[in-house]
Design a protein around this motif. Structure first.
Motif, PDB file in Angstrom:
ATOM      1  N   VAL A  95       0.859  -1.180   0.000  1.00 24.25           N
ATOM      2  CA  VAL A  95       0.000   0.000   0.000  1.00 24.25           C
ATOM      3  C   VAL A  95       0.895   1.231   0.000  1.00 24.25           C
ATOM      4  O   VAL A  95       1.829   1.332   0.811  1.00 24.25           O
ATOM      5  CB  VAL A  95      -0.937   0.017   1.221  1.00 24.25           C
ATOM      6  N   GLY A  96       0.637   2.148  -0.940  1.00 28.17           N
ATOM      7  CA  GLY A  96       1.441   3.359  -1.049  1.00 28.17           C
ATOM      8  C   GLY A  96       0.598   4.612  -0.997  1.00 28.17           C
ATOM      9  O   GLY A  96      -0.555   4.617  -1.459  1.00 28.17           O
ATOM     10  N   LEU A  97       1.141   5.687  -0.459  1.00 30.35           N
ATOM     11  CA  LEU A  97       0.467   6.983  -0.387  1.00 30.35           C
ATOM     12  C   LEU A  97       1.503   8.064  -0.616  1.00 30.35           C
ATOM     13  O   LEU A  97       2.580   8.050  -0.005  1.00 30.35           O
ATOM     14  CB  LEU A  97      -0.207   7.164   0.975  1.00 30.35           C
ATOM     15  N   GLY A  98       1.181   9.009  -1.525  1.00 32.05           N
ATOM     16  CA  GLY A  98       2.131  10.063  -1.854  1.00 32.05           C
ATOM     17  C   GLY A  98       1.457  11.402  -2.056  1.00 32.05           C
ATOM     18  O   GLY A  98       0.225  11.498  -2.152  1.00 32.05           O
ATOM     19  N   VAL A  99       2.280  12.445  -2.140  1.00 32.62           N
ATOM     20  CA  VAL A  99       1.777  13.795  -2.372  1.00 32.62           C
ATOM     21  C   VAL A  99       2.745  14.502  -3.317  1.00 32.62           C
ATOM     22  O   VAL A  99       3.965  14.338  -3.226  1.00 32.62           O
ATOM     23  CB  VAL A  99       1.642  14.560  -1.035  1.00 32.62           C
ATOM     24  N   ASP A 100       2.184  15.274  -4.275  1.00 35.46           N
ATOM     25  CA  ASP A 100       2.989  16.073  -5.196  1.00 35.46           C
ATOM     26  C   ASP A 100       3.378  17.374  -4.512  1.00 35.46           C
ATOM     27  O   ASP A 100       2.512  18.161  -4.084  1.00 35.46           O
ATOM     28  CB  ASP A 100       2.206  16.373  -6.478  1.00 35.46           C
ATOM     29  N   LEU A 101       4.675  17.631  -4.430  1.00 35.65           N
ATOM     30  CA  LEU A 101       5.160  18.842  -3.790  1.00 35.65           C
ATOM     31  C   LEU A 101       5.135  20.000  -4.785  1.00 35.65           C
ATOM     32  O   LEU A 101       5.287  19.803  -5.998  1.00 35.65           O
ATOM     33  CB  LEU A 101       6.582  18.623  -3.260  1.00 35.65           C
ATOM     34  N   PRO A 102       4.962  21.221  -4.317  1.00 39.71           N
ATOM     35  CA  PRO A 102       4.865  22.365  -5.241  1.00 39.71           C
ATOM     36  C   PRO A 102       6.195  22.766  -5.858  1.00 39.71           C
ATOM     37  O   PRO A 102       6.216  23.509  -6.836  1.00 39.71           O
ATOM     38  CB  PRO A 102       4.320  23.485  -4.332  1.00 39.71           C
ATOM     39  N   TYR A 103       7.308  22.258  -5.333  1.00 36.77           N
ATOM     40  CA  TYR A 103       8.610  22.698  -5.826  1.00 36.77           C
ATOM     41  C   TYR A 103       9.153  21.734  -6.871  1.00 36.77           C
ATOM     42  O   TYR A 103       9.433  20.567  -6.584  1.00 36.77           O
ATOM     43  CB  TYR A 103       9.601  22.814  -4.657  1.00 36.77           C
ATOM     44  N   ASP A 104       9.266  22.165  -8.108  1.00 38.91           N
ATOM     45  CA  ASP A 104       9.981  21.452  -9.175  1.00 38.91           C
ATOM     46  C   ASP A 104       9.444  20.034  -9.413  1.00 38.91           C
ATOM     47  O   ASP A 104      10.174  19.132  -9.810  1.00 38.91           O
ATOM     48  CB  ASP A 104      11.476  21.391  -8.842  1.00 38.91           C
ATOM     49  N   ALA A 105       8.157  19.813  -9.157  1.00 36.80           N
ATOM     50  CA  ALA A 105       7.469  18.552  -9.455  1.00 36.80           C
ATOM     51  C   ALA A 105       8.040  17.354  -8.706  1.00 36.80           C
ATOM     52  O   ALA A 105       8.014  16.230  -9.199  1.00 36.80           O
ATOM     53  CB  ALA A 105       7.484  18.287 -10.958  1.00 36.80           C
ATOM     54  N   TRP A 106       8.549  17.545  -7.488  1.00 32.14           N
ATOM     55  CA  TRP A 106       9.005  16.432  -6.668  1.00 32.14           C
ATOM     56  C   TRP A 106       7.822  15.811  -5.930  1.00 32.14           C
ATOM     57  O   TRP A 106       6.773  16.426  -5.759  1.00 32.14           O
ATOM     58  CB  TRP A 106      10.052  16.901  -5.651  1.00 32.14           C
ATOM     59  N   GLN A 107       8.015  14.579  -5.479  1.00 34.60           N
ATOM     60  CA  GLN A 107       6.981  13.842  -4.772  1.00 34.60           C
ATOM     61  C   GLN A 107       7.531  13.325  -3.443  1.00 34.60           C
ATOM     62  O   GLN A 107       8.698  12.949  -3.347  1.00 34.60           O
ATOM     63  CB  GLN A 107       6.482  12.641  -5.586  1.00 34.60           C
ATOM     64  N   LEU A 108       6.662  13.255  -2.450  1.00 35.35           N
ATOM     65  CA  LEU A 108       6.952  12.580  -1.190  1.00 35.35           C
ATOM     66  C   LEU A 108       6.046  11.358  -1.126  1.00 35.35           C
ATOM     67  O   LEU A 108       4.821  11.474  -1.227  1.00 35.35           O
ATOM     68  CB  LEU A 108       6.697  13.502  -0.003  1.00 35.35           C
ATOM     69  N   TYR A 109       6.657  10.174  -0.980  1.00 35.74           N
ATOM     70  CA  TYR A 109       5.901   8.923  -1.140  1.00 35.74           C
ATOM     71  C   TYR A 109       6.303   7.935  -0.040  1.00 35.74           C
ATOM     72  O   TYR A 109       7.482   7.839   0.331  1.00 35.74           O
ATOM     73  CB  TYR A 109       6.199   8.324  -2.517  1.00 35.74           C
ATOM     74  N   SER A 110       5.318   7.207   0.487  1.00 32.46           N
ATOM     75  CA  SER A 110       5.558   6.183   1.504  1.00 32.46           C
ATOM     76  C   SER A 110       4.845   4.902   1.091  1.00 32.46           C
ATOM     77  O   SER A 110       3.729   4.940   0.563  1.00 32.46           O
ATOM     78  CB  SER A 110       5.043   6.656   2.870  1.00 32.46           C
ATOM     79  N   GLU A 111       5.517   3.753   1.372  1.00 29.29           N
ATOM     80  CA  GLU A 111       4.959   2.460   0.965  1.00 29.29           C
ATOM     81  C   GLU A 111       5.164   1.438   2.084  1.00 29.29           C
ATOM     82  O   GLU A 111       6.221   1.398   2.727  1.00 29.29           O
ATOM     83  CB  GLU A 111       5.634   1.970  -0.311  1.00 29.29           C
ATOM     84  N   TYR A 112       4.142   0.600   2.310  1.00 26.99           N
ATOM     85  CA  TYR A 112       4.195  -0.448   3.326  1.00 26.99           C
ATOM     86  C   TYR A 112       3.980  -1.798   2.653  1.00 26.99           C
ATOM     87  O   TYR A 112       3.052  -1.964   1.846  1.00 26.99           O
ATOM     88  CB  TYR A 112       3.119  -0.222   4.386  1.00 26.99           C
ATOM     89  N   THR A 113       4.848  -2.781   2.980  1.00 26.71           N
ATOM     90  CA  THR A 113       4.756  -4.139   2.440  1.00 26.71           C
ATOM     91  C   THR A 113       4.429  -5.102   3.569  1.00 26.71           C
ATOM     92  O   THR A 113       5.105  -5.095   4.613  1.00 26.71           O
ATOM     93  CB  THR A 113       6.079  -4.547   1.764  1.00 26.71           C
ATOM     94  N   TRP A 114       3.405  -5.949   3.347  1.00 24.60           N
ATOM     95  CA  TRP A 114       2.943  -6.939   4.329  1.00 24.60           C
ATOM     96  C   TRP A 114       3.049  -8.329   3.725  1.00 24.60           C
ATOM     97  O   TRP A 114       2.562  -8.579   2.625  1.00 24.60           O
ATOM     98  CB  TRP A 114       1.496  -6.653   4.710  1.00 24.60           C
ATOM     99  N   TYR A 115       3.706  -9.235   4.479  1.00 26.05           N
ATOM    100  CA  TYR A 115       3.825 -10.637   4.050  1.00 26.05           C
ATOM    101  C   TYR A 115       3.934 -11.487   5.310  1.00 26.05           C
ATOM    102  O   TYR A 115       4.999 -11.607   5.903  1.00 26.05           O
ATOM    103  CB  TYR A 115       5.045 -10.816   3.149  1.00 26.05           C
ATOM    104  N   HIS A 116       2.811 -12.068   5.766  1.00 20.77           N
ATOM    105  CA  HIS A 116       2.744 -12.877   6.982  1.00 20.77           C
ATOM    106  C   HIS A 116       2.208 -14.256   6.609  1.00 20.77           C
ATOM    107  O   HIS A 116       1.035 -14.379   6.194  1.00 20.77           O
ATOM    108  CB  HIS A 116       1.813 -12.240   8.019  1.00 20.77           C
ATOM    109  N   HIS A 117       3.028 -15.297   6.789  1.00 21.72           N
ATOM    110  CA  HIS A 117       2.565 -16.629   6.407  1.00 21.72           C
ATOM    111  C   HIS A 117       3.260 -17.704   7.229  1.00 21.72           C
ATOM    112  O   HIS A 117       4.266 -17.460   7.899  1.00 21.72           O
ATOM    113  CB  HIS A 117       2.786 -16.884   4.916  1.00 21.72           C
TER     114      HIS A 117
END
Length: 297
Positions: A95-117
């Motif tokens: 699952v990932g969630l990000g935001v477009d920053l106003p400066y020079d089209a950069w992005q701040l993005y966070s991602e979580y990986t789940w694998y339980h078995h």
């Protein structure tokens, strides 16, 4: 000579320069697929992974078929059977969630990986394919559980029934935090470079349950039954920098071919624990044993 009459020859006019749309001095940004007035975007990925890890041998069954001695020749016949944790493909998600920053089209993005078995392996001793008594008439079977802390209770002569089951629990939790930028390097090729942090919290636990019937002594042939549980666990965490590159080659009708490459350098710590509880039932005797390994960090 002098020219008579007329005017001086007319100078040719320099043609007007054409206007060219020059590209900007930096690579143009790739717009997000979905427009959002708050410049927020997200994604969900379904995973189907197969976990693989070395050192997951669960037991060894040693079989001594017998010795054949002839004049000038001695043949010692042995067989080994080994069990391993059966790793299979299992589902997971990101699952990932990000935001477009106003400066020079950069992005701040966070991602979580789940694998339980959970993965498993089992062993059931059906007995020798002979009427011979184990350990007496040339056929003996010894069972060595790979994760047992005390081995002296098992390295004897196996009888029916004897069983051993092993389960391996694997929990992977990964979090990425990235500062990234999407940009074109051609009309159909786009790159996404990113750098940031990675954090891991992983847990592994192996559990073995055994019920072993055995002949303890080859001469006296008195029998014993051992049962118990062995549990070993490893908990780890890690944090460190992460950087990578994603390439997208755009095709027709919204399709694309993509590839990801990333690397991390983590500072990690491991906490290891092990414990074994077992019972031995002899003729007229009952023994309880407990063994453990203190946490190692």
């Amino acid at each position: 000579t002098k020219a008579s009459g007329g005017c001086a020859p007319k100078c040719k006019e320099v043609p007007a320069c054409k206007e060219f749309n020059l590209p900007p001095a930096y690579n143009g940004a790739v717009e997000s697929a979905l427009a959002c007035p708050y410049h927020v975007f997200g994604d969900v990925s379904f995973l189907y992974w197969k976990a693989v890890q070395e050192g997951m041998q669960t037991y060894t069954l040693y079989s001594l078929k017998g010795d054949s001695i002839t004049p000038g020749q001695s043949v010692h016949s042995e067989e080994y059977q080994t069990g391993y944790i059966d790793f299979e493909y299992k589902p997971g998600f990101q699952v990932g969630l990000g935001v477009d920053l106003p400066y020079d089209a950069w992005q701040l993005y966070s991602e979580y990986t789940w694998y339980h078995h959970q993965f498993s392996d089992s062993f059931h001793f059906a007995g020798p394919n002979s009427a011979s008594v184990p350990g007496v008439h040339g056929i003996s079977y010894n069972l060595f559980p790979a994760f047992a802390l005390k081995m002296n209770n098992f390295s004897n002569y196996l009888l029916v029934p004897s069983t051993l089951s092993s389960t391996f629990d694997l929990h992977l939790n990964w979090i990425f935090l990235e500062l990234a930028r999407n940009y074109y390097v051609g009309s159909q090729l786009a790159f996404r470079t990113h750098f940031g942090l990675r954090g891991d919290r992983n847990t592994q636990e192996i559990t073995q349950r055994f019920n072993v019937s055995q002949t303890v002594n080859r001469i006296t042939l008195f029998d014993a039954n051992s049962s118990g549980t062995v549990r070993q666990s490893s908990k780890s965490w890690g944090i460190g920098p992460r950087a990578g590159l994603r390439a997208d080659y755009l095709l027709a009708y919204g399709f694309k071919v993509f590839g990801d490459l990333a690397t991390s350098l983590l500072y990690s710590q491991f906490d290891l624990k092990a414990k074994q509880n077992s019972e031995i039932f002899l003729t007229g005797d009952h023994q309880t044993q407990s063994s453990s390994i203190n946490p190692v960090t």
